[in-house]
Design an enzyme around this catalytic site. Structure first.
Site, short mmCIF file in Angstrom:
data_model
loop_
_atom_site.label_atom_id
_atom_site.label_comp_id
_atom_site.label_asym_id
_atom_site.label_seq_id
_atom_site.Cartn_x
_atom_site.Cartn_y
_atom_site.Cartn_z
N LYS A 199 0.86 -1.07 0.25
CA LYS A 199 -0.08 -0.33 0.16
C LYS A 199 1.17 0.78 -0.35
CE LYS A 199 -3.98 2.21 2.24
NZ LYS A 199 -4.66 1.99 3.64
N SER A 237 -9.94 2.37 2.91
CA SER A 237 -8.98 3.55 2.25
C SER A 237 -8.06 2.33 1.34
CB SER A 237 -8.44 4.23 2.89
OG SER A 237 -7.38 3.59 3.58
N SER A 269 -9.56 0.12 6.88
CA SER A 269 -9.18 -0.21 5.34
C SER A 269 -8.16 -0.98 5.20
CB SER A 269 -8.24 1.36 5.60
OG SER A 269 -8.89 2.57 5.97
#
Length: 515
Positions: free
Chosen positions: A80, A155, A179
């Site tokens: 990420k 997210s 997330s």
């Protein structure tokens, strides 16, 4: 011919260790898949490409020379973009950090490299991890591999989409209020938020420091456990890092896959996390999963956590307050974007204002304003102080519940993936999408999301969330793997085997990427 991208990380690791495939072959297969489908999915912001192949070739050379390597050596992984990488840009999904190359690796990235995993690239995300749909990325949204017109969660939608689109067998994510777990729910993948402090946050671009936690994203519970074992452990560079000696999460998952693993396990259903506003298909698949657990010997117990009703309100005061402080460091002076004011004198203050106006997106600005207001004189006690009191009550509710049960369960999200734009301009509707995942972050307890089927009304993935007491992460893996086995026996294979083929033109096997 076997398509390497369809194999689990554990299966790839076994083939690599046996010398039946090379890391270059595995890496090239996944890079080929990225090239074939990521123009549609947009899971990646940066693809390592040749660097990944060089890393894989180096690992193959060391293996050929007889060097003893770790169990995951040569397996590809996605990262990420909230995590610092010294050889790839780290933008946190924001224009203000466009092109920024950190001078160091996040601790979890360093651990990946030390374990000889092969980074494929950096995945898309909502800007500074503020969002539930990945629509707030400055670089455009990621699309859900199950339906390209729908969101992949947020997210960390990029990491979940990369895994569920078979672009990577594993990914790292971060979870501040869901997330990792919420994207896993809507993409049919597995995601774990470890106990707060169980995995180092050093080098993770901070959103809310008392809530953020790094964790694994995968297609199976065992794969998540294997990656969790790599990244867990004390880090002196993170002042919140726990000194616990953690058991193997992979071993816990293997134990859960055996017969009888659920016998006499007490499973608590949280009344407040399964009420109005939940999609009918989500509730149906959740109830069916409870039936499977009970049929395998688990005891289902309804528990009440009354303070959970206030979790979303408390969270959206605590998070913006911490974010307004953390994001103050993006001042245009030391790194990142720098924009001069359109007119008038060029002072540090005016450059900072112009840069933050141009570099931050609307959701980030909204939360900075909210957080600054909540911390302002005259309002601190009424808002931020009250939110922290609610947080304490939520922690007490968890403690009381865990005196009665071994784990708590709820749907991972109240609905399946929604269409792009459906909630983009309604912040409250977007915020409520995290209603089931937020309590675990406020209390610091571990949570796991895993797929439990497709909703009958739209054919999209539904997720179940498991929560355990702090430090009892292994319990999630045992019970999660047990439920996964029951579900896959019912389905006749993994849920992602039912996902649509994203690329009719993609070669399912090639000389470089098949055995």
């Amino acid at each position: 011919m076997t398509d390497l991208t369809r194999l689990s990380a554990a299966a790839l690791a076994d083939l690599l260790a046996a010398g039946e495939i090379s890391s270059v072959e595995a890496t090239r297969a996944h890079l080929g898949r990225i090239e074939a489908v990521d123009a549609d999915v947009h899971a990646f912001l940066h693809v390592a490409g040749e660097k990944a192949l060089r890393t894989a070739a180096e690992i193959d050379g060391r293996r050929a020379s007889g060097e003893k390597l770790g169990p995951f050596a040569g397996v590809p992984v996605a990262i990420k973009d909230v995590l610092a990488t010294n050889d790839m840009p780290s933008t946190s999904g924001s224009k203000i950090l466009e092109g920024w190359l950190p001078p160091y690796d996040a601790t979890v990235v360093r651990k990946l490299r030390e374990a000889d995993l092969v980074p494929l690239g950096k995945t898309n995300m909502d800007e500074f991890a503020m969002g539930s749909s990945t629509e707030h990325s400055a670089y455009g949204p990621t699309r859900n591999p199950w339906d390209l017109e729908r969101i992949p969660g947020g997210s960390g939608g990029g990491s979940a989409a990369a895994v569920s689109a078979f672009e990577a067998p594993l990914a790292l994510g971060s979870d501040t209020g869901g997330s990792i777990r919420q994207p896993a729910a809507v993409t049919g993948s597995v995601g774990v938020k470890p106990t707060y402090g169980g995995v180092s946050r050093y080098g993770a671009i901070a959103l809310a420091s008392s809530l953020d936690q790094v964790g694994p994203v995968s297609r199976t519970v065992l794969d998540a456990g294997l990656l969790h074992d790599v990244i867990a452990g004390h880090d002196a560079l993170d002042s919140t890092s726990l000194t616990d000696v953690w058991p193997s999460m992979a071993d816990a998952a293997r134990a859960g896959a055996r017969e009888g693993a659920l016998r006499r396990v007490r499973v608590g259903v949280v009344r407040e996390l399964n009420g109005e506003g939940f999609q009918a298909g989500v509730k149906q698949r959740f109830e069916e999963s409870l039936g499977l657990l009970e049929g395998a010997g688990a005891e289902i117990v309804e528990v009440s956590a009354p303070s959970f009703e206030y979790a979303v309100a408390a969270y959206y005061l605590i998070l913006p307050a911490e974010a307004s402080s953390n994001l103050a460091r993006f001042d245009s002076v030391r790194f990142g974007l720098q924009v001069d004011p359109a007119e008038g004198p060029v002072t540090v203050e005016r450059v900072m204002a112009a840069t933050r106006d141009a570099g931050f997106g609307p959701e980030v600005k909204r939360r900075i304003i909210l957080g600054t207001y909540a911390l302002s004189a005259g309002y601190y006690d009424a808002y931020y102080g009250s939110a922290q009191k609610v947080r304490t009550l939520i922690q007490r509710d968890f403690s009381a519940a865990f005196e009665r049960v071994d784990v708590l369960v709820s749907p991972s999200a109240p609905t399946t993936a929604f269409r792009f734009g459906e909630k983009l301009h309604d912040p409250m509707a977007m915020y409520l999408n995290d209603i089931t995942t937020i309590p675990a972050n406020l209390a610091g307890v571990p949570g796991m999301g895993l797929p439990i089927g497709l909703a009958p009304e739209d054919g999209l993935p539904v997720g179940l969330q498991l929560m355990a007491p702090a430090h009892a992460d292994a319990r999630l893996y045992t019970i999660g793997a047990a439920l996964e086995r029951l579900l896959e026996e019912k389905w006749g294979g993994p849920l992602l085997a039912q996902a649509p083929d994203l690329s009719a033109t993609e070669m399912l096997a090639s000389e470089e990427g098949a055995v």
